[in-house]
Write a protein that holds these residues in place. Structure first.
Motif, PDB file in Angstrom:
ATOM      1  N   GLU A 186       0.820  -1.226   0.000  1.00 38.18           N
ATOM      2  CA  GLU A 186       0.000   0.000   0.000  1.00 38.18           C
ATOM      3  C   GLU A 186       0.849   1.271   0.000  1.00 38.18           C
ATOM      4  O   GLU A 186       0.408   2.320  -0.461  1.00 38.18           O
ATOM      5  N   GLU A 189       2.405   2.520  -4.025  1.00 37.65           N
ATOM      6  CA  GLU A 189       1.669   3.101  -5.140  1.00 37.65           C
ATOM      7  C   GLU A 189       1.837   2.286  -6.432  1.00 37.65           C
ATOM      8  O   GLU A 189       1.942   2.833  -7.528  1.00 37.65           O
ATOM      9  N   TRP A 213      -2.997  -0.368   7.495  1.00 38.42           N
ATOM     10  CA  TRP A 213      -4.312  -0.282   8.117  1.00 38.42           C
ATOM     11  C   TRP A 213      -4.239  -0.101   9.627  1.00 38.42           C
ATOM     12  O   TRP A 213      -5.263  -0.129  10.314  1.00 38.42           O
ATOM     13  N   GLN A 259     -11.355   3.416   5.961  1.00 36.07           N
ATOM     14  CA  GLN A 259     -10.547   3.501   4.744  1.00 36.07           C
ATOM     15  C   GLN A 259     -10.121   4.934   4.449  1.00 36.07           C
ATOM     16  O   GLN A 259      -8.996   5.174   4.002  1.00 36.07           O
ATOM     17  N   ALA A 260     -10.992   5.887   4.721  1.00 36.03           N
ATOM     18  CA  ALA A 260     -10.620   7.290   4.531  1.00 36.03           C
ATOM     19  C   ALA A 260      -9.485   7.680   5.472  1.00 36.03           C
ATOM     20  O   ALA A 260      -8.549   8.394   5.087  1.00 36.03           O
ATOM     21  N   ARG A 263      -6.216   6.177   4.121  1.00 32.19           N
ATOM     22  CA  ARG A 263      -5.700   6.905   2.961  1.00 32.19           C
ATOM     23  C   ARG A 263      -5.008   8.195   3.378  1.00 32.19           C
ATOM     24  O   ARG A 263      -3.971   8.570   2.814  1.00 32.19           O
ATOM     25  N   GLU A 264      -5.567   8.867   4.372  1.00 31.42           N
ATOM     26  CA  GLU A 264      -4.955  10.099   4.863  1.00 31.42           C
ATOM     27  C   GLU A 264      -3.570   9.824   5.451  1.00 31.42           C
ATOM     28  O   GLU A 264      -2.605  10.557   5.184  1.00 31.42           O
ATOM     29  N   LEU A 266      -1.642   7.232   4.800  1.00 34.19           N
ATOM     30  CA  LEU A 266      -0.742   6.778   3.738  1.00 34.19           C
ATOM     31  C   LEU A 266      -0.119   7.966   3.010  1.00 34.19           C
ATOM     32  O   LEU A 266       1.082   7.965   2.700  1.00 34.19           O
ATOM     33  N   ALA A 267      -0.923   8.978   2.732  1.00 34.82           N
ATOM     34  CA  ALA A 267      -0.404  10.171   2.053  1.00 34.82           C
ATOM     35  C   ALA A 267       0.655  10.859   2.902  1.00 34.82           C
ATOM     36  O   ALA A 267       1.702  11.308   2.392  1.00 34.82           O
TER      37      ALA A 267
END
Length: 363
Positions: A186, A189, A213, A259-260, A263-264, A266-267
């Motif tokens: 993850e 990318e 996660w 999941q949101a 993603r935050e 991960l960025a």
């Protein structure tokens, strides 16, 4: 030839344990499993007085959707470690068969093999930490039943190109099972190779909720593979591998809000990885920062032991990986929060300044 022909004949023939949950479902009064009829203190409706489903349907559905596979192609267990152990026990005869790995890499492949008394064949990574496909294929003997590939690799962070994995899967067909460990994918990318499972029946993929996660404490890992392989491993898996609170945590983490949130983070990790790589290279005493596609950086120092002790003295814990082949001068640094990363950099800068002051004072 079926991929199961690679597995141990005695495992294919054995009668698996049949648990109370597997034998009956749909009842209202549960008097078949010698459980307590009363929930424990603080249960909050989880139902921890009852045994959990061996493979919880809701979690299997959520993970199959997340990873893009069919439900029958997925096995969920206690982290990736359990799947690794099950694979070795199912496919390697003690004292006869072997696995193949490419050090430096994740240590549990070899540990599980040694517990099973299976051989471990090592084909080292290239000097730049890339995989030599030709060398791997040349080292495969009839004894090798499992070939483990870690991408991004732990502890170096390098990727194995998709075309290399396809080449290995095709060349190993009928000879060995190719296990691709994507614990850190993850952060990279790049797409998972799980879409290749239908094309190559000898390909399996390891995934986990521990890293991206944020569920390391819940211990939820998955194996994605040919349905026959999954069915075989379910036969030798302990009857109740997943505690109810862990399943609940995983389902919450995989919800829309979960999941949101992932993603935050991960960025943030990807941005911090780039920033830290540049900042570390500017520090005296840092020789190299290996390119990484994971949530960590492998960093070479002039004196890695001294750097480790200085960080430890500042309360910053990193991983000493000097025992790994070709990493005798390196530490592995996980990407933390921006504040934690700054603490690490400050500790390294302070130790460098302190060393310079000592030298100047003695002069």
């Amino acid at each position: 030839m079926s991929v199961l022909d690679l597995a141990r004949a005695e495992i294919r023939a054995m009668q698996p344990y049949s648990s109370a949950r597997m034998e009956a479902s749909g009842g209202k009064v549960f008097l078949n499993a010698n459980e307590s009829a009363w929930a424990p203190v603080g249960d909050d409706g989880l139902g921890c007085n009852r045994y959990p489903e061996p493979q919880p349907a809701a979690l299997i559905e959520a993970l199959a959707t997340l990873y893009g596979v069919r439900r029958e192609q997925l096995l969920v267990g206690r982290g990736s470690d359990e799947a690794i152990d099950l694979l070795v026990r199912a496919f390697c005869r003690a004292g006869e068969d072997a696995i193949l790995i490419q050090p430096p890499t994740f240590g549990m492949y070899a540990v599980c093999a040694k517990i099973q008394n299976a051989g471990v064949i090592e084909v080292g990574l290239n000097a730049d930490a890339t995989l030599d496909v030709d060398a791997v294929l040349a080292a495969v003997t009839p004894a090798v039943k499992l070939v483990f590939i870690c991408t991004p690799n732990n502890p170096t962070g390098q990727l194995v190109p998709r075309e290399s994995i396809e080449r290995l899967a095709e060349a190993l067909a009928g000879r060995a099972l190719l296990i691709v460990d994507e614990a850190y994918v993850e952060f990279a990318e790049v797409a998972s190779v799980s879409d290749l499972i239908d094309r190559y029946e000898n390909l399996a993929v390891l995934r986990t909720l521990s890293k991206a996660w944020a569920l390391a404490g819940a211990r939820i890992g998955s194996l994605l593979a040919n349905a026959e392989v999954i069915a075989l491993l379910r036969r030798i898996m302990p009857p109740y591998p997943l505690p109810l609170p862990c399943v609940h945590a995983a389902l919450l983490g995989l919800s829309g809000w979960g999941q949101a949130n992932a993603r935050e983070h991960l960025a943030t990790i990807r941005a911090e990885r780039t920033r830290l790589s540049k900042a570390l290279m500017q520090l005296p005493g840092v020789r190299e920062v290996l390119p990484s596609h994971a949530n960590f950086l492998a960093v070479r120092f002039d004196d890695a032991g001294a750097a480790y002790q200085r960080l430890l003295a500042a309360g910053v814990l990193v991983r000493d990986v000097r025992r790994y082949p070709n990493l005798g001068d390196a530490l592995r640094i996980t990407i933390g929060t921006p504040a934690e990363n700054e603490q690490m950099l400050t500790a390294l800068k302070s130790s460098v300044m302190a060393g310079q002051n000592v030298v100047e004072g003695s002069a």
